[in-house]
Motif scaffolding. Structure first.
Motif, PDB file in Angstrom:
ATOM      1  N   LEU A  15       0.868  -1.176   0.000  1.00  0.00           N
ATOM      2  CA  LEU A  15       0.000   0.000   0.000  1.00  0.00           C
ATOM      3  C   LEU A  15       0.904   1.225   0.000  1.00  0.00           C
ATOM      4  O   LEU A  15       1.361   1.681   1.047  1.00  0.00           O
ATOM      5  CB  LEU A  15      -0.918   0.006   1.224  1.00  0.00           C
ATOM      6  N   ASN A  16       1.196   1.739  -1.179  1.00  0.00           N
ATOM      7  CA  ASN A  16       2.079   2.891  -1.312  1.00  0.00           C
ATOM      8  C   ASN A  16       1.294   4.197  -1.308  1.00  0.00           C
ATOM      9  O   ASN A  16       0.122   4.220  -1.687  1.00  0.00           O
ATOM     10  CB  ASN A  16       2.887   2.791  -2.612  1.00  0.00           C
ATOM     11  N   PRO A  17       1.922   5.297  -0.882  1.00  0.00           N
ATOM     12  CA  PRO A  17       1.231   6.594  -0.897  1.00  0.00           C
ATOM     13  C   PRO A  17       0.653   6.946  -2.261  1.00  0.00           C
ATOM     14  O   PRO A  17      -0.444   7.503  -2.346  1.00  0.00           O
ATOM     15  CB  PRO A  17       2.333   7.579  -0.477  1.00  0.00           C
ATOM     16  N   SER A  20      11.450   6.599   5.913  1.00  0.00           N
ATOM     17  CA  SER A  20      10.506   6.071   4.931  1.00  0.00           C
ATOM     18  C   SER A  20      11.148   4.908   4.184  1.00  0.00           C
ATOM     19  O   SER A  20      12.331   4.590   4.366  1.00  0.00           O
ATOM     20  CB  SER A  20      10.128   7.170   3.942  1.00  0.00           C
ATOM     21  N   VAL A  45      -6.365   0.070   4.144  1.00  0.00           N
ATOM     22  CA  VAL A  45      -5.995   1.131   3.203  1.00  0.00           C
ATOM     23  C   VAL A  45      -6.180   2.494   3.857  1.00  0.00           C
ATOM     24  O   VAL A  45      -5.294   3.356   3.805  1.00  0.00           O
ATOM     25  CB  VAL A  45      -6.851   1.034   1.924  1.00  0.00           C
ATOM     26  N   THR A  97      -3.484   3.775   6.353  1.00  0.00           N
ATOM     27  CA  THR A  97      -2.188   4.288   5.910  1.00  0.00           C
ATOM     28  C   THR A  97      -2.149   5.812   5.913  1.00  0.00           C
ATOM     29  O   THR A  97      -1.078   6.403   5.815  1.00  0.00           O
ATOM     30  CB  THR A  97      -1.858   3.788   4.489  1.00  0.00           C
ATOM     31  N   ARG A 135       3.066   5.266  11.501  1.00  0.00           N
ATOM     32  CA  ARG A 135       2.761   3.872  11.213  1.00  0.00           C
ATOM     33  C   ARG A 135       3.930   2.999  11.632  1.00  0.00           C
ATOM     34  O   ARG A 135       5.080   3.412  11.600  1.00  0.00           O
ATOM     35  CB  ARG A 135       2.482   3.694   9.720  1.00  0.00           C
ATOM     36  N   LYS A 184       5.219  -0.336   6.511  1.00  0.00           N
ATOM     37  CA  LYS A 184       4.471  -0.279   5.256  1.00  0.00           C
ATOM     38  C   LYS A 184       3.420  -1.374   5.240  1.00  0.00           C
ATOM     39  O   LYS A 184       3.716  -2.551   5.470  1.00  0.00           O
ATOM     40  CB  LYS A 184       5.419  -0.442   4.074  1.00  0.00           C
ATOM     41  N   GLY A 185       2.182  -1.002   4.949  1.00  0.00           N
ATOM     42  CA  GLY A 185       1.140  -2.002   4.806  1.00  0.00           C
ATOM     43  C   GLY A 185       1.351  -2.817   3.546  1.00  0.00           C
ATOM     44  O   GLY A 185       1.669  -2.276   2.485  1.00  0.00           O
TER      45      GLY A 185
END
Length: 401
Positions: A85-87, A207, A382, A385, A390, A393-394
């Motif tokens: 699940l990216n930005p 990140s 989702v 995020t 966090r 990374k999901g």
């Protein structure tokens, strides 16, 4: 990312004929592989997260079930193993990203829809007779972004994927290599010639891109000032130690970087300013980015690959006239589309480091996706995020799909 999917990206067949349906209903047990939902007629049952309009994920995402016909020619039927699940994925759903997938009717949904997700690792379930580069059981990743990877299965032409050697890898490692590590690698290599001992500075250092840059920079002998958002007490100290272990020479909070004394502190770290900082990696923007630019040496370069603060950067004329600084941007999706062979070489090099234990995964939060997983569980992951700090990374991890 491409503005629309390739025409061959998805192949959805109508339901089997009435006679076939009747046979399946009369003999459900022998006709169905329950783990993979494949009928004796070669149809694969698939589930996809979809959206028909832009907005907040919790408001627009839905879970859709559909069938995929047996592959022919060079088509491949793929089972998704892991998808992050990216930005950028969230921004596409919101409608704020630079490239947006087109809404289509290929999934059989009355209202034209799109499938989110741009990165994943897939297993080849079956291949058409014309497929030459992969076979059943191989792992593949997308050659280009924009496929829509938040789904259990998809069908696509082999020209749109690249085989990866799965030996010594977990699916989530292959499924998260194409964006963050490749971004870090190319920014460190392509914008400024750095040699062993040279300095660079980056924000967002914890990140996925930041952690990858720290590890690659350390491997190549670079020194880094890593900037992160401040955290209280032991949490902040723990993160500092973690980033130093990955390769940061110095770790500072964004508050410390914005302080008056930061420039003098940098001068002290760089041998009285004799060792100039040549490169800055920026994913924040705004005043924080300009604070980094102020410590760049003459002829330095700032590469912007994100804008988390959503604030513009005000570049002082003196930075351009007297320091001759360069300000450039990097979008890994466009770079990948323009340099497919170089992308493959970069991916292969990073995966080889992972196999050797010389490159660590970004912290991940696994989100199980099984056949009976409810829509609410997927959508909540989702939506989550977007909220606060966090733990990692999901990543959707697909089980009995």
């Amino acid at each position: 990312m491409p503005s629309q999917w390739p025409k061959s990206a998805i192949s959805i067949s109508p339901r089997p004929c009435i006679r076939s349906q009747c046979l399946m209903e009369r003999h459900p047990k022998p006709d169905l592989d329950r783990r993979r939902n494949i009928s004796t007629y070669g149809y694969v049952q698939a589930k996809s997260l979809v959206y028909s309009k832009h907005g907040s994920p919790q408001d627009v995402l839905d879970l859709h079930t559909h069938s995929i016909s047996p592959p022919h020619s060079s088509l491949l039927t793929l089972r998704t193993l892991a998808s992050p699940l990216n930005p950028a994925d969230i921004n596409q759903i919101q409608g704020t990203y630079a490239s947006l997938p087109s809404f289509t009717s290929t999934l059989g949904i009355p209202q034209p829809s799109a499938v989110p997700g741009n990165e994943a690792c897939f297993e080849v379930l079956s291949a058409g007779s014309g497929a030459k580069t992969v076979q059943k059981g191989d792992w593949v990743i997308a050659r280009h972004t924009g496929l829509g990877t938040w789904r259990t299965h998809l069908q696509i032409s082999e020209e749109h994927v690249t085989r990866v050697d799965k030996e010594g890898l977990r699916a989530e490692q292959a499924g998260t290599v194409s964006v963050n590590p490749v971004t870090a690698y190319r920014m460190l290599k392509d914008f400024k010639t750095l040699k062993e001992g040279d300095w660079y500075i980056q924000n967002g250092a914890n990140s996925g891109v930041g952690r990858a840059a720290l590890q690659l920079g350390k491997r190549w002998g670079y020194r880094c000032i890593a900037v992160v958002r401040g955290r209280p007490g032991e949490e902040g100290e723990k993160l500092k130690r973690e980033l130093e272990d990955l390769g940061a020479t110095r770790v500072v909070s964004d508050e410390e970087m914005m302080a008056r004394e930061f420039k003098e502190q940098v001068k002290e770290w760089t041998n009285g300013g004799k060792e100039e900082i040549k490169l800055a990696l920026n994913c924040v923007g705004g005043d924080a980015a300009m604070a980094m630019a102020k410590v760049l040496g003459e002829g330095g370069c700032m590469v912007t690959y994100g804008a988390m603060s959503k604030s513009p950067m005000r570049v002082g004329a003196s930075m351009l006239i007297f320091k001759d600084l360069r300000f450039e941007g990097f979008w890994v999706s466009r770079w990948s589309d323009q340099h497919p062979e170089e992308k493959k070489r970069t991916v292969d090099e990073i995966l080889d480091l992972i196999r050797k234990g010389e490159f660590r995964d970004v912290p991940m939060v696994e989100v199980p996706w099984n056949w009976d997983t409810k829509k609410e569980e997927l959508v909540d992951a989702v939506q989550g995020t977007l909220e606060g700090f966090r733990k990692g990374k999901g990543v959707f991890i697909f089980g009995d799909t």
